[in-house]
Design an enzyme around this catalytic site. Structure first.
Site, PDB file in Angstrom:
ATOM      1  N   CYS A  39      -5.161  -2.690  13.666  1.00  0.00           N
ATOM      2  CA  CYS A  39      -5.058  -1.224  13.689  1.00  0.00           C
ATOM      3  C   CYS A  39      -6.318  -0.590  13.125  1.00  0.00           C
ATOM      4  O   CYS A  39      -6.244   0.414  12.385  1.00  0.00           O
ATOM      5  CB  CYS A  39      -3.831  -0.721  12.928  1.00  0.00           C
ATOM      6  N   HIS A  86      -8.035   2.443   8.748  1.00  0.00           N
ATOM      7  CA  HIS A  86      -6.865   2.050   9.551  1.00  0.00           C
ATOM      8  C   HIS A  86      -6.528   3.230  10.470  1.00  0.00           C
ATOM      9  O   HIS A  86      -6.765   4.381  10.117  1.00  0.00           O
ATOM     10  CB  HIS A  86      -5.710   1.784   8.579  1.00  0.00           C
ATOM     11  N   GLN A 100      -3.471  -0.892   1.014  1.00  0.00           N
ATOM     12  CA  GLN A 100      -3.877  -2.278   0.719  1.00  0.00           C
ATOM     13  C   GLN A 100      -4.294  -2.474  -0.732  1.00  0.00           C
ATOM     14  O   GLN A 100      -4.586  -3.597  -1.143  1.00  0.00           O
ATOM     15  CB  GLN A 100      -5.057  -2.689   1.621  1.00  0.00           C
ATOM     16  N   LYS A 119       4.258  -3.347   1.567  1.00  0.00           N
ATOM     17  CA  LYS A 119       3.103  -4.192   1.235  1.00  0.00           C
ATOM     18  C   LYS A 119       3.093  -4.529  -0.258  1.00  0.00           C
ATOM     19  O   LYS A 119       2.257  -5.270  -0.741  1.00  0.00           O
ATOM     20  CB  LYS A 119       1.802  -3.484   1.617  1.00  0.00           C
ATOM     21  N   ASP A 141      -6.206   6.352   0.913  1.00  0.00           N
ATOM     22  CA  ASP A 141      -5.211   5.483   1.537  1.00  0.00           C
ATOM     23  C   ASP A 141      -5.141   4.204   0.705  1.00  0.00           C
ATOM     24  O   ASP A 141      -6.019   3.349   0.782  1.00  0.00           O
ATOM     25  CB  ASP A 141      -5.648   5.199   2.980  1.00  0.00           C
TER      26      ASP A 141
HETATM   27  N1  PMP Z   1      -3.554   2.073   5.766  1.00  0.00           N
HETATM   28  C1  PMP Z   1      -3.869   0.788   5.655  1.00  0.00           C
HETATM   29  C2  PMP Z   1      -5.186   0.414   5.032  1.00  0.00           C
HETATM   30  C3  PMP Z   1      -2.993  -0.202   6.098  1.00  0.00           C
HETATM   31  O1  PMP Z   1      -3.319  -1.485   5.993  1.00  0.00           O
HETATM   32  C4  PMP Z   1      -1.761   0.195   6.667  1.00  0.00           C
HETATM   33  C5  PMP Z   1      -0.762  -0.819   7.180  1.00  0.00           C
HETATM   34  N2  PMP Z   1      -1.309  -1.830   7.961  1.00  0.00           N
HETATM   35  C6  PMP Z   1      -1.476   1.559   6.751  1.00  0.00           C
HETATM   36  C7  PMP Z   1      -2.380   2.466   6.285  1.00  0.00           C
HETATM   37  C8  PMP Z   1      -0.204   2.055   7.343  1.00  0.00           C
HETATM   38  O2  PMP Z   1       0.896   1.634   6.605  1.00  0.00           O
HETATM   39  P1  PMP Z   1       2.375   1.821   7.172  1.00  0.00           P
HETATM   40  O3  PMP Z   1       2.375   1.203   8.535  1.00  0.00           O
HETATM   41  O4  PMP Z   1       3.219   1.100   6.206  1.00  0.00           O
HETATM   42  O5  PMP Z   1       2.636   3.287   7.219  1.00  0.00           O
END
Ligand code: PMP
Length: 412
Positions: free
Chosen positions: A369, A128, A208, A231, A205
């Site tokens: 993203c 991401h 998910q 999430k 990270d």
């Molecule tokens: N890493 C992953 C794999 C994600 O899916 C996301 C959110 N789409 C993020 C990081 C970032 O999370 P946040 O926008 O809540 O900081």
């Protein structure tokens, strides 16, 4: 709203948790975008309301009853995150705004002081943007280089290539536990062991992963683990960083302000210990309470039930989506969790999203993203249907029926 949405069969007796989520008072809603943000159960909303109404004050400083209650609630939530991740101590848990801020904290406070020209940060091709851009920024500031481990055609990290990219110059490896664009569950324990064999610390990270899998940071052995509350059926604006105590203790603060100090004078400021030294300013106190309530809610259900539901629904969705002609899954790894990314011959993903939205079916269309991995698979975007606790077979059926109507509509 279309007639199809209004007529949809809403019998969902098979799902014991759906009724916990007030949003489904709209019985025609098919919510398949939990990977972006999950819906919140009433117990989380109520815990936040109750706290804000009756136990709220600023934390750590007041000696009066409300401040003591608020401090206990905030620190209690930290304890819940500790247990949820299997960390050894609550001092290893830093509250952040979310996964993104947690990665930025590690990039700035842990990585940047260790980086110079010739040094490397290793990530993977499926990250991401939150696990790409902060590393690019510190590399740009220090002259270090960002290395990228390739992914295979099925959407798995090429482990041999990953191992080969670990070297003398690698200062940190950072990778997703579960990919938000492909659904791949990475073998994080094995990847961590590979990195550690080269003396390379690891950030995972987990944005998910936390809604779908029990996480045990000590079992994985990672140095850092990040996730977001929104999430995990909790509130937005709150998340956490797990960091091994030895790292957090050695790292300098990255933001200055109140609540992260022991004493301040114009000559010298003494910082508080971790985790307080990383929590400058008034944090999202109510958010932390909501996150704690979300963890309680999930633990009340239990991981056996959560994973059984998820596996059953995922297998069903794979079968149903597999029966739609011209639908191609992007990401077909053997171990996947919670989501399906796909393209449909002859129809742009944005048109798919718009068509489904008109039927009150919420999916995400775009690059999620994760532009580099979209490029890797030769697509500008995909449609992503992601599953949560509240989803049912009838949600999957509604998606499939709408996709069939859409194909007819577009003549695809
Ligand atoms: N890493 C992953 C794999 C994600 O899916 C996301 C959110 N789409 C993020 C990081 C970032 O999370 P946040 O926008 O809540 O900081």
């Amino acid at each position: 709203m279309s007639q199809a949405a209004l007529n949809r069969d809403r019998t969902r007796s098979a799902n014991p948790w759906r009724g916990d989520f007030p949003v489904f008072a709209d019985a025609s809603l098919v919510y398949l975008d939990s990977a972006a943000s999950a819906q919140k159960p009433a117990v989380v909303l109520e815990a936040m309301r109750e706290f804000a109404a009756h136990s709220y004050a600023n934390i750590h400083r007041g000696v009066y009853r409300l401040s003591e209650q608020a401090t206990a609630a905030y620190e209690g939530a930290r304890g819940k995150v500790r247990a949820f991740l299997g960390a050894a101590s609550a001092r290893e848990i830093v509250f952040t705004r979310g996964a993104t801020e947690a990665v930025n904290l590690v990039a700035n406070s842990f990585a940047r002081p260790r980086l110079g020209p010739g040094d490397e940060i290793l990530i993977t091709h499926m990250e991401h943007h939150a696990n790409i851009v902060p590393w690019q920024m510190v590399c740009g500031q220090t002259g270090a280089t960002l290395k990228v481990a390739p992914v295979t055609d099925t959407g798995e990290v090429d482990l041999d290539a990953f191992a080969a990219l670990l070297g003398e110059q690698t200062r940190l490896a950072a990778f997703a536990h579960v990919s938000n664009a492909l659904g791949t569950v990475n073998p994080v324990q094995e990847m961590t062991a590979l990195a550690h064999a080269h003396g390379v610390p690891v950030l995972i990270d987990g944005a998910q992963a936390v809604p779908h899998l029990p996480v045990d940071v000590r079992g994985i052995g990672c140095d850092f683990y990040v996730f977001s509350g929104h999430k995990l059926y909790g509130p937005d604006g709150i998340g956490a960083l797990y960091g091994k105590a030895e790292h957090l203790e050695a790292m300098p603060p990255w933001q200055g302000g109140g609540d992260m100090i022991l004493s301040v004078s114009f000559d010298k400021t003494l910082y508080a210990e971790a985790p307080q030294k990383f929590e400058a300013g008034t944090p999202h106190i109510t958010g932390a309470v909501g996150l704690g309530a979300a963890i309680d809610y999930l633990e009340g259900i239990g991981w056996d039930a959560i994973t059984a539901h998820q596996q059953e629904l995922q297998a069903y969705a794979a079968e149903v989506l597999g029966g739609i002609g011209g639908l191609k899954l992007v990401g077909t790894a053997a171990r996947r969790a919670g989501l399906f990314s796909f393209v449909i011959d002859g129809i742009h993903p944005h048109d798919v999203g718009t068509f489904l939205a008109a039927e009150n079916i919420a999916v995400r269309s775009g690059h999620h993203c994760a532009q580099p991995v979209m490029e890797r698979f030769g697509v500008p975007a995909t449609t992503r249907a992601s599953l949560g606790l509240y989803n049912t077979r009838s949600d999957v059926d509604a998606l499939a029926a709408a996709l069939r109507r859409m194909k007819e509509f577009f003549g695809a």
